[in-house]
Write a protein that holds these residues in place. Structure first.
Motif, PDB file in Angstrom:
ATOM      1  N   LEU A  47       0.831  -1.200   0.000  1.00 35.95           N
ATOM      2  CA  LEU A  47       0.000   0.000   0.000  1.00 35.95           C
ATOM      3  C   LEU A  47       0.865   1.248   0.000  1.00 35.95           C
ATOM      4  O   LEU A  47       2.070   1.168   0.184  1.00 35.95           O
ATOM      5  N   VAL A  48       0.240   2.386  -0.207  1.00 37.47           N
ATOM      6  CA  VAL A  48       0.919   3.673  -0.160  1.00 37.47           C
ATOM      7  C   VAL A  48       0.550   4.322   1.165  1.00 37.47           C
ATOM      8  O   VAL A  48      -0.636   4.480   1.487  1.00 37.47           O
ATOM      9  N   THR A  49       1.560   4.702   1.942  1.00 37.06           N
ATOM     10  CA  THR A  49       1.310   5.260   3.270  1.00 37.06           C
ATOM     11  C   THR A  49       0.714   6.658   3.174  1.00 37.06           C
ATOM     12  O   THR A  49       1.041   7.420   2.272  1.00 37.06           O
ATOM     13  N   ARG A  50      -0.170   6.959   4.106  1.00 41.16           N
ATOM     14  CA  ARG A  50      -0.758   8.296   4.169  1.00 41.16           C
ATOM     15  C   ARG A  50      -0.071   9.168   5.213  1.00 41.16           C
ATOM     16  O   ARG A  50      -0.212  10.369   5.204  1.00 41.16           O
ATOM     17  N   LYS A  51       0.646   8.531   6.140  1.00 39.95           N
ATOM     18  CA  LYS A  51       1.379   9.283   7.153  1.00 39.95           C
ATOM     19  C   LYS A  51       2.676   8.539   7.464  1.00 39.95           C
ATOM     20  O   LYS A  51       2.836   7.376   7.094  1.00 39.95           O
ATOM     21  N   PRO A  52       3.629   9.183   8.134  1.00 38.50           N
ATOM     22  CA  PRO A  52       4.907   8.519   8.444  1.00 38.50           C
ATOM     23  C   PRO A  52       4.730   7.351   9.420  1.00 38.50           C
ATOM     24  O   PRO A  52       3.868   7.371  10.291  1.00 38.50           O
ATOM     25  N   HIS A  53       5.580   6.348   9.243  1.00 31.96           N
ATOM     26  CA  HIS A  53       5.613   5.170  10.113  1.00 31.96           C
ATOM     27  C   HIS A  53       7.066   4.770  10.308  1.00 31.96           C
ATOM     28  O   HIS A  53       7.965   5.313   9.676  1.00 31.96           O
ATOM     29  N   CYS A  58      14.065  -2.506  10.081  1.00 30.42           N
ATOM     30  CA  CYS A  58      15.268  -1.697  10.293  1.00 30.42           C
ATOM     31  C   CYS A  58      15.038  -0.518  11.226  1.00 30.42           C
ATOM     32  O   CYS A  58      15.993   0.157  11.602  1.00 30.42           O
ATOM     33  N   ALA A  59      13.801  -0.227  11.595  1.00 32.77           N
ATOM     34  CA  ALA A  59      13.413   0.857  12.499  1.00 32.77           C
ATOM     35  C   ALA A  59      13.650   2.250  11.916  1.00 32.77           C
ATOM     36  O   ALA A  59      13.611   3.231  12.640  1.00 32.77           O
ATOM     37  N   GLU A  60      13.884   2.352  10.619  1.00 30.52           N
ATOM     38  CA  GLU A  60      14.036   3.658   9.991  1.00 30.52           C
ATOM     39  C   GLU A  60      12.665   4.243   9.683  1.00 30.52           C
ATOM     40  O   GLU A  60      11.677   3.525   9.575  1.00 30.52           O
ATOM     41  N   ALA A  61      12.616   5.558   9.523  1.00 24.29           N
ATOM     42  CA  ALA A  61      11.358   6.242   9.260  1.00 24.29           C
ATOM     43  C   ALA A  61      10.892   5.992   7.829  1.00 24.29           C
ATOM     44  O   ALA A  61      11.692   5.980   6.895  1.00 24.29           O
ATOM     45  N   ILE A  62       9.604   5.781   7.672  1.00 23.43           N
ATOM     46  CA  ILE A  62       8.971   5.632   6.362  1.00 23.43           C
ATOM     47  C   ILE A  62       8.168   6.904   6.123  1.00 23.43           C
ATOM     48  O   ILE A  62       7.261   7.217   6.899  1.00 23.43           O
ATOM     49  N   PRO A  63       8.455   7.651   5.068  1.00 25.63           N
ATOM     50  CA  PRO A  63       7.721   8.890   4.825  1.00 25.63           C
ATOM     51  C   PRO A  63       6.323   8.613   4.277  1.00 25.63           C
ATOM     52  O   PRO A  63       6.038   7.529   3.770  1.00 25.63           O
ATOM     53  N   ALA A  64       5.474   9.609   4.359  1.00 24.29           N
ATOM     54  CA  ALA A  64       4.142   9.509   3.760  1.00 24.29           C
ATOM     55  C   ALA A  64       4.292   9.442   2.249  1.00 24.29           C
ATOM     56  O   ALA A  64       5.186  10.060   1.675  1.00 24.29           O
ATOM     57  N   GLY A  65       3.458   8.653   1.603  1.00 24.22           N
ATOM     58  CA  GLY A  65       3.487   8.520   0.151  1.00 24.22           C
ATOM     59  C   GLY A  65       4.404   7.436  -0.369  1.00 24.22           C
ATOM     60  O   GLY A  65       4.584   7.295  -1.571  1.00 24.22           O
ATOM     61  N   ALA A  66       4.983   6.632   0.510  1.00 23.79           N
ATOM     62  CA  ALA A  66       5.866   5.542   0.089  1.00 23.79           C
ATOM     63  C   ALA A  66       5.056   4.265  -0.108  1.00 23.79           C
ATOM     64  O   ALA A  66       4.129   3.976   0.653  1.00 23.79           O
ATOM     65  N   ARG A  67       5.400   3.484  -1.119  1.00 26.88           N
ATOM     66  CA  ARG A  67       4.727   2.204  -1.367  1.00 26.88           C
ATOM     67  C   ARG A  67       5.457   1.127  -0.578  1.00 26.88           C
ATOM     68  O   ARG A  67       6.616   0.815  -0.857  1.00 26.88           O
ATOM     69  N   VAL A  68       4.792   0.589   0.434  1.00 25.41           N
ATOM     70  CA  VAL A  68       5.413  -0.328   1.388  1.00 25.41           C
ATOM     71  C   VAL A  68       4.534  -1.561   1.595  1.00 25.41           C
ATOM     72  O   VAL A  68       3.399  -1.617   1.143  1.00 25.41           O
ATOM     73  N   ARG A  69       5.087  -2.529   2.300  1.00 25.98           N
ATOM     74  CA  ARG A  69       4.311  -3.689   2.726  1.00 25.98           C
ATOM     75  C   ARG A  69       3.703  -3.384   4.088  1.00 25.98           C
ATOM     76  O   ARG A  69       4.359  -2.844   4.978  1.00 25.98           O
ATOM     77  N   ALA A  70       2.432  -3.731   4.254  1.00 29.97           N
ATOM     78  CA  ALA A  70       1.747  -3.555   5.535  1.00 29.97           C
ATOM     79  C   ALA A  70       1.100  -4.881   5.918  1.00 29.97           C
ATOM     80  O   ALA A  70       0.407  -5.496   5.117  1.00 29.97           O
ATOM     81  N   GLN A  71       1.372  -5.313   7.134  1.00 29.94           N
ATOM     82  CA  GLN A  71       0.815  -6.572   7.632  1.00 29.94           C
ATOM     83  C   GLN A  71       0.038  -6.287   8.912  1.00 29.94           C
ATOM     84  O   GLN A  71       0.581  -5.706   9.846  1.00 29.94           O
ATOM     85  N   SER A  72      -1.222  -6.694   8.940  1.00 26.91           N
ATOM     86  CA  SER A  72      -2.074  -6.509  10.119  1.00 26.91           C
ATOM     87  C   SER A  72      -2.313  -7.866  10.779  1.00 26.91           C
ATOM     88  O   SER A  72      -2.551  -8.864  10.102  1.00 26.91           O
TER      89      SER A  72
END
Length: 114
Positions: A47-53, A58-72
């Protein structure tokens, strides 16, 4: 507006939006052997993030708008739902794990410890 024949096809007819990279990343077990047996995975997608995570690997910051893997997941012992995000460099390292015998993903894990 002119539509190409490829655009007219439905997503189901094209086989979905997932490509080879996505399937390599989504099939990777984030918590190999570290989890309780009472954890149920709810969703695992790109998915594409809407806010930073923060990246779970690696514990690094993920900016908003990045296409990442999300697991719930839900922990059935205490009924807590959690979502874990994997950053773009970690996703790329996961996709290369068969080519470099996991060296890139191990480097990404080492960033968390540092």
């Amino acid at each position: 507006m002119s539509w190409s024949p490829k655009m007219r096809e439905s997503r189901r007819e094209r086989g979905g939006q997932a490509d080879i990279l996505d399937s390599l990343v989504l099939n990777y077990n984030l918590f190999e052997g570290d989890r309780d047996v009472n954890i149920v995975q709810l969703a695992n997608r790109m998915l594409v993030t809407r806010k930073p995570h923060d990246c779970v690997l690696c514990a690094e910051a993920i900016p908003a708008g990045a296409r990442v893997r999300a697991q719930s997941e839900v922990n059935r012992d205490d009924n807590q739902v959690a979502r874990f995000y994997v950053c773009v460099p970690c996703c790329e390292a996961i996709a290369k794990r068969f080519e470099d015998n996991g060296a890139a993903i191990n480097d990404r894990y080492a960033r968390r410890a540092a």
